[in-house]
Design a protein around this motif. Structure first.
Motif, PDB file in Angstrom:
ATOM      1  N   ASP A 531      50.744  42.341  44.814  1.00  0.00           N
ATOM      2  CA  ASP A 531      51.097  43.787  45.214  1.00  0.00           C
ATOM      3  C   ASP A 531      51.238  45.286  43.949  1.00  0.00           C
ATOM      4  O   ASP A 531      51.080  46.100  45.189  1.00  0.00           O
ATOM      5  CB  ASP A 531      52.591  43.292  45.648  1.00  0.00           C
ATOM      6  N   ALA A 532      51.356  45.184  43.102  1.00  0.00           N
ATOM      7  CA  ALA A 532      52.115  46.799  42.349  1.00  0.00           C
ATOM      8  C   ALA A 532      50.145  47.004  42.002  1.00  0.00           C
ATOM      9  O   ALA A 532      50.341  48.203  41.442  1.00  0.00           O
ATOM     10  CB  ALA A 532      52.424  46.428  41.228  1.00  0.00           C
ATOM     11  N   ALA A 533      49.333  46.727  41.876  1.00  0.00           N
ATOM     12  CA  ALA A 533      47.918  46.954  41.501  1.00  0.00           C
ATOM     13  C   ALA A 533      47.776  47.469  42.441  1.00  0.00           C
ATOM     14  O   ALA A 533      47.692  47.038  44.313  1.00  0.00           O
ATOM     15  CB  ALA A 533      47.204  45.614  41.248  1.00  0.00           C
ATOM     16  N   PRO A 534      46.363  48.878  42.576  1.00  0.00           N
ATOM     17  CA  PRO A 534      46.074  49.985  43.928  1.00  0.00           C
ATOM     18  C   PRO A 534      45.312  48.778  44.931  1.00  0.00           C
ATOM     19  O   PRO A 534      45.235  47.768  44.690  1.00  0.00           O
ATOM     20  CB  PRO A 534      45.255  50.478  43.213  1.00  0.00           C
ATOM     21  N   PRO A 535      45.634  49.205  45.848  1.00  0.00           N
ATOM     22  CA  PRO A 535      44.978  48.661  47.150  1.00  0.00           C
ATOM     23  C   PRO A 535      43.339  48.436  46.797  1.00  0.00           C
ATOM     24  O   PRO A 535      42.485  46.810  46.780  1.00  0.00           O
ATOM     25  CB  PRO A 535      44.648  49.375  48.506  1.00  0.00           C
ATOM     26  N   GLY A 536      42.832  48.887  46.294  1.00  0.00           N
ATOM     27  CA  GLY A 536      41.318  48.602  46.049  1.00  0.00           C
ATOM     28  C   GLY A 536      41.175  47.569  44.544  1.00  0.00           C
ATOM     29  O   GLY A 536      39.548  47.270  44.048  1.00  0.00           O
ATOM     30  N   ASP A 537      42.136  47.320  44.108  1.00  0.00           N
ATOM     31  CA  ASP A 537      41.916  47.047  42.177  1.00  0.00           C
ATOM     32  C   ASP A 537      42.905  45.590  42.501  1.00  0.00           C
ATOM     33  O   ASP A 537      43.540  45.244  41.366  1.00  0.00           O
ATOM     34  CB  ASP A 537      42.388  47.728  41.615  1.00  0.00           C
ATOM     35  N   GLY A 627      34.997  39.337  46.466  1.00  0.00           N
ATOM     36  CA  GLY A 627      34.282  39.934  46.543  1.00  0.00           C
ATOM     37  C   GLY A 627      33.927  40.523  44.388  1.00  0.00           C
ATOM     38  O   GLY A 627      33.084  41.182  44.550  1.00  0.00           O
ATOM     39  N   LYS A 628      34.771  39.289  44.092  1.00  0.00           N
ATOM     40  CA  LYS A 628      34.808  40.118  42.447  1.00  0.00           C
ATOM     41  C   LYS A 628      34.257  39.013  42.201  1.00  0.00           C
ATOM     42  O   LYS A 628      34.543  37.253  42.259  1.00  0.00           O
ATOM     43  CB  LYS A 628      36.177  39.744  41.940  1.00  0.00           C
ATOM     44  N   SER A 629      32.549  39.022  40.687  1.00  0.00           N
ATOM     45  CA  SER A 629      32.092  38.377  40.086  1.00  0.00           C
ATOM     46  C   SER A 629      32.885  37.353  39.165  1.00  0.00           C
ATOM     47  O   SER A 629      33.757  38.663  37.647  1.00  0.00           O
ATOM     48  CB  SER A 629      30.762  39.039  40.156  1.00  0.00           C
ATOM     49  N   LEU A 630      32.622  36.267  39.580  1.00  0.00           N
ATOM     50  CA  LEU A 630      33.770  36.091  37.959  1.00  0.00           C
ATOM     51  C   LEU A 630      32.490  35.817  36.258  1.00  0.00           C
ATOM     52  O   LEU A 630      32.633  34.850  35.976  1.00  0.00           O
ATOM     53  CB  LEU A 630      33.565  33.822  38.569  1.00  0.00           C
TER      54      LEU A 630
END
Length: 825
Positions: A531-537, A627-630
């Motif tokens: 939750d502390a990370a930016p919304p899109g990251d 949406g993140k590639s491994l």
């Protein structure tokens, strides 16, 4: 001392060649047995030291998880009811195979849905229950008032009535949400409009376990025994899952090793034949390098114990490098026999005494380059250095122990050079063909060549500084995987099954707590980091523990449901609930209201959180962001950093592992160990060159030639945007040690024979050096035929390093020597 010992060996090889051959052949028996016992381990964790926390944790987690791999049974048919019947008939039979092969069977969400329905009041939202309890109470009071005539109709709001739809809607809300979000159809893993079903078989078999195909065949036999055609004649089945895809990958890599090794050895022996144009020479050198390879991999069995993805392709590399000693020896031997008319016995001594110092220096330089890798903690480098370094030394020993004896025996059967034999002139011309263009160019235009090489060296040094400053690491992990040589049936089916089963079961990573009381704080800390990370990251999407499956606020819910039950039963007694409504409502009125814990969860629901010993709840899963590639190493490193080490409020540390942490640690290890290996290789090479030339000017000229060749290499890498991975990084220290061999040989010939014509030096020694480089380069180029992109990258970088250091040695260095001699005259 060593020279005198070699003379005694030469005397023995001449007088008792069969004794020497017998001893060498006998040594091949234990070496061959040991080499055949080498296994191939393809997991990336094998590239890191055993003491690495991520490796320790990964093995700890794997040892406690009940099912470390998944085999997916995929069934295709035309009728959904037939698929359901086959799943119902097959699942219990698979589970009956026993815990050695099957840890559990997951064929759908039916048991979970039934559990949620039976305990829907505990899974209902507490706010909905509060509101429902209030509404039922108000409606009951209103019904009582109307029944007693106390309702005067003065309220502005419409009269309240007991609504069964409202009651059922709030009670069934969570169960319906779970049912709607559940993968598949009707509680089965069935998709594609009822045409495809899947059964997930959790198995303790590890990645690459040879029993994977055995399990597949066993399940196939169970399916045939059921006779699924009785329900649907068009029904057929296949297999997928990481167990099968890993086994297929292992098989592909093993086949690739043989394919690349065969091509490498074939090309190397082919070019050797074209140089000497004699089958006996090819046979003698082929047997010699075979001895060296068997010794090398026999030693590898006892020093390392297995091969990994970095060392599995060393066959063609050891052959390409190790045969160079035989080329130098054979070149001097044939020169003594053909040009100096020496007898075979005399030629053996001449070849030995004329080449052993230079070739031993070359072997030590190459061994030093490999040894620099063995001084690191990264096993991808260390094992490569241990096996490669031993291979260089053992190939040198094989050359001077075995090759002379073979030559003596063959010469006694039939002399290599008979007086007036045809083909000698052709052999002579071809053997010197390699060096003549370079000899002509360096002798005709030395100033121009030196100028061009000097400018290119300065430019290369500048590009090298830029290349290294901009981080040359490869972060696209798709560039180190195997080539997509065509989708296998297992991979194709796996992509279809993923759409039905979901991603958590496929890509989620397990974190293992030591105690149950640590799970809550662990989940809370992980969610805080997310939750502390930016919304899109966001570093990951969700954290799931067994407590995510246990209802919250159970005591309050039980109290609300008890009160709700009392009011509904009273309303039923007063006939405020009709018979039809009661039929719908009665199944949802619990006879006994009691809290549930993790021990009450059904086996299928709790299985992902259950360890081998039956302990539930200490496993926590963390899923990657959507949406993140491994294959993006930057994302993997960010994800890994969020759960690699989690400090609880109590001060206790929980460590995570899995592929993200392993990959992240591997990249970090390369960044730390590669500069060390390169520095040690260069330092060792400098010491070897200084020792060989006793610190004279020739040593510094040789080192300058090497630096120029390396500058051309790094300039090429920068201009062509070539990134370095865990394997291609190895090419840099190897290029230092092996590349120094060429300049060292040319300079050593010049120093030992200063009166010789420089043109002849380049033609004879330069030609042999070119052949040596050609064999080594072919060994590297064979790696380009591999299906693995990391291996291809290593082959490219190493081959370019061979070419650049060779050109510096056979063109740049002779041009400098010619220019210096011309000015001296």
């Amino acid at each position: 001392m060593f020279g005198r010992w070699l003379l005694r060996l030469a005397a023995l090889q001449v007088s008792r060649p069969w004794w020497v051959i017998a001893v060498v052949v006998l040594s091949l028996v234990p070496a061959g047995v040991a080499a055949s016992q080498l296994t191939l381990r393809t997991a990336f964790s094998e590239l890191l030291p055993d003491s690495k926390p991520s490796v320790v944790e990964m093995r700890r987690v794997s040892s406690r998880l009940s099912g470390s791999s998944t085999l997916t049974v995929v069934i295709e048919g035309e009728r959904i009811e037939a698929l359901k019947k086959l799943v119902d008939a097959l699942s219990p039979r698979i589970l009956a195979l026993g815990p050695d092969l099957v840890a559990g069977v997951d064929d759908g969400t039916r048991a979970m849905q039934k559990f949620f329905e039976d305990h829907e009041y505990l899974y209902a939202d507490v706010e909905d229950l509060r509101k429902l309890e209030d509404e039922v109470g108000e409606a009951y009071d209103a019904e009582v008032a109307r029944a007693s005539g106390m309702d005067l109709g003065l309220d502005d709001e419409p009269p309240k009535h007991l609504s069964v739809d409202d009651i059922l809607g709030k009670l069934e809300k969570k169960a319906n949400e779970a049912k709607e979000s559940a993968p598949g159809t009707d509680g089965y893993y069935i998709g594609e409009n009822g045409k495809l079903a899947a059964i997930l078989v959790r198995t303790p078999l590890g990645s690459g376990d040879p029993r994977a195909f055995e399990l597949r065949e066993t399940i196939g036999k169970l399916i045939r025994e059921i006779h699924p055609e009785q329900w649907d004649p068009k029904i057929h089945f296949g297999f997928s899952g990481n167990l099968i895809t890993s086994a297929e990958q292992q098989h592909a890599i093993t086949s690739d090793l043989a394919h690349v090794g065969m091509w490498g050895v074939g090309m190397i022996l082919g070019v050797v034949y074209l140089f000497f144009l004699r089958l006996r020479t090819l046979l003698a050198m082929g047997l010699t390098i075979l001895v060296g390879c068997l010794w090398s991999f026999g030693v590898a069995r006892f020093s390392v114990g297995y091969l990994n993805t970095a060392t599995g392709f060393l066959v063609s590399i050891i052959v390409g490098n190790g045969i160079n000693f035989g080329i130098i020896y054979m070149g001097r031997y044939t020169e003594a026999r053909r040009d100096e008319h020496k007898s075979p016995d005399e030629a053996v001594v001449v070849a030995q005494q004329g080449t052993w110092k230079a070739t031993l220096s070359v072997a030590v330089a190459a061994m030093t380059a490999y040894g620099s890798l063995s001084a690191t903690d990264f096993r991808g480098f260390k094992h490569f250095g241990v096996i490669g370094g031993a291979g260089m030394l053992l190939c040198w020993v094989a050359t001077y122990a075995f090759l002379p004896a073979i030559l003596v025996v063959t010469e006694r059967v039939r002399p290599m050079f008979a007086t007036g034999a045809k083909g000698d002139a052709l052999s002579d011309r071809l053997s010197h063909l390699y060096g003549r263009p370079f000899a002509w160019l360096s002798g005709r235009y030395p100033g121009a060549v030196v100028s061009v090489f000097g400018v290119l060296a300065i430019a290369g040094i500048g590009l090298a500084a830029k290349y290294l400053a901009q981080d040359p690491m490869e972060y696209d992990l798709s560039n180190i995987r195997n080539e997509d040589t065509g989708p296998t049936p297992a991979r194709l089916l796996g992509g279809r099954v993923d759409k039905i089963v979901g991603r958590l079961g496929q890509d989620g990573r397990a974190i293992l707590a030591d105690r149950l009381d640590q799970v809550g704080p662990l989940v809370a800390e992980l969610e805080r980091r997310r939750d502390a990370a930016p919304p899109g990251d966001k570093p990951f999407s969700k954290v799931v523990s067994i407590y995510s499956l246990v209802p919250d606020h159970q005591e309050e819910k039980i109290a609300l449901v008890t009160e709700l039950k009392t009011k509904i039963l009273k309303a039923r007694q007063r006939k405020f609930v009709t018979d039809d409504d009661w039929k719908r409502l009665a199944p949802h009125i619990p006879d006994h209201v009691a809290p549930i814990g993790i021990a009450d969860l059904p086996e299928q629901l709790a299985r992902p959180f259950t360890e081998k010993d039956g302990t539930r709840g200490r496993i926590v899963y963390i899923a990657p962001s959507e949406g993140k590639s491994l294959y993006d190493a930057h994302y993997l490193m960010k994800w890994a950093d969020t759960f690699r080490e989690v400090k609880l409020p109590s001060g206790e540390i929980i460590r995570g592992s899995g592929d993200p942490v392993i990959f992240s640690d591997m990249l970090q290890a390369i960044g730390e160990e590669a500069p060390k290996a390169i520095g040690l290789s260069f330092l060792g090479t400098v010491l070897v060159v200084l020792f060989t030339f006793r610190g004279r000017k020739a040593a510094f000229v040789t080192l300058a030639t090497l630096v120029a060749g390396l500058a051309y290499l790094t300039g090429f890498l920068d201009l062509h945007h070539v990134k370095l991975n865990f394997l291609s990084f190895v090419a840099l220290p190897i290029s230092i040690g092996v590349g120094a061999d060429y300049a060292l040989n040319v300079m050593a010939r010049r120093v030992t024979d200063p009166e010789a014509d420089l043109h002849r030096v380049v033609v004879e020694t330069g030609g042999a050096v070119i052949l040596c480089s050609l064999t080594t380069t072919l060994g590297y180029l064979a790696l380009l035929l591999s299906i693995n992109r990391a291996v291809q990258s290593f082959g490219l970088v190493a081959a370019v390093g061979e070419v650049t250091t060779l050109l510096a040695a056979v063109l740049g260095l002779p041009s400098y020597l010619a220019l210096r001699e011309r000015r001296s005259r």
